[in-house]
Design a protein around this motif. Structure first.
Motif, PDB file in Angstrom:
ATOM      1  N   ASP A  50       7.980   6.780  -4.549  1.00 35.58           N
ATOM      2  CA  ASP A  50       6.758   7.527  -4.882  1.00 35.58           C
ATOM      3  C   ASP A  50       6.989   8.847  -5.593  1.00 35.58           C
ATOM      4  O   ASP A  50       6.257   9.810  -5.395  1.00 35.58           O
ATOM      5  N   TYR A  51       8.001   8.906  -6.435  1.00 35.15           N
ATOM      6  CA  TYR A  51       8.210  10.058  -7.304  1.00 35.15           C
ATOM      7  C   TYR A  51       7.271   9.870  -8.490  1.00 35.15           C
ATOM      8  O   TYR A  51       7.661   9.471  -9.577  1.00 35.15           O
ATOM      9  N   THR A  52       5.985  10.110  -8.230  1.00 35.37           N
ATOM     10  CA  THR A  52       4.942   9.734  -9.175  1.00 35.37           C
ATOM     11  C   THR A  52       4.053  10.928  -9.476  1.00 35.37           C
ATOM     12  O   THR A  52       3.271  11.360  -8.625  1.00 35.37           O
ATOM     13  N   LYS A  53       4.174  11.459 -10.677  1.00 34.33           N
ATOM     14  CA  LYS A  53       3.375  12.616 -11.074  1.00 34.33           C
ATOM     15  C   LYS A  53       1.898  12.274 -11.066  1.00 34.33           C
ATOM     16  O   LYS A  53       1.501  11.186 -11.438  1.00 34.33           O
ATOM     17  N   GLY A  54       1.109  13.240 -10.616  1.00 37.55           N
ATOM     18  CA  GLY A  54      -0.323  13.034 -10.531  1.00 37.55           C
ATOM     19  C   GLY A  54      -0.761  12.342  -9.261  1.00 37.55           C
ATOM     20  O   GLY A  54      -1.953  12.203  -9.013  1.00 37.55           O
ATOM     21  N   GLN A  55       0.180  11.896  -8.449  1.00 35.06           N
ATOM     22  CA  GLN A  55      -0.172  11.221  -7.201  1.00 35.06           C
ATOM     23  C   GLN A  55       0.434  11.917  -5.988  1.00 35.06           C
ATOM     24  O   GLN A  55      -0.244  12.123  -4.996  1.00 35.06           O
ATOM     25  N   TYR A  56       1.709  12.279  -6.068  1.00 34.20           N
ATOM     26  CA  TYR A  56       2.403  12.825  -4.906  1.00 34.20           C
ATOM     27  C   TYR A  56       3.195  14.065  -5.322  1.00 34.20           C
ATOM     28  O   TYR A  56       4.425  14.069  -5.341  1.00 34.20           O
TER      29      TYR A  56
END
Length: 94
Positions: A50-56
């Protein structure tokens, strides 16, 4: 369980491989990375989900700060799970 409650009771001397996909906030990810890192040697692996920009953003901040210590070689991968893009970070202890 909650990593803040459980990790210190585990008494693990070494962690060769860790896949971190727990609570999605800065303080938990930071704690988990520090815990695992103290128990790793050269060649050991951490993978973060979950290294996800805009989410976490908390996950991204904790991982980015951790990588600034320059203890790990790393690579970031992105994929699509059918509904959204997902990032993963592969880290190998130097």
């Amino acid at each position: 369980g909650n990593s803040k409650d459980i990790l210190n009771d585990l008494d693990l001397p070494r962690i060769n491989f860790a896949f971190l996909d727990a609570r999605h906030d800065y303080s938990h990810v930071k704690l988990e990375l520090e815990y695992v890192s103290k128990r790793q040697q050269s060649g050991d692996i951490i993978v973060c989900d979950d290294y996800t920009k805009g989410q976490y953003e908390g996950i991204i901040q904790a991982i980015d700060e951790f990588l600034e210590n320059n203890l790990y070689n790393f690579k970031i991968f992105y994929g699509h799970d059918g509904s959204k893009n997902r990032g993963y970070v592969y880290m190998e202890r130097k």
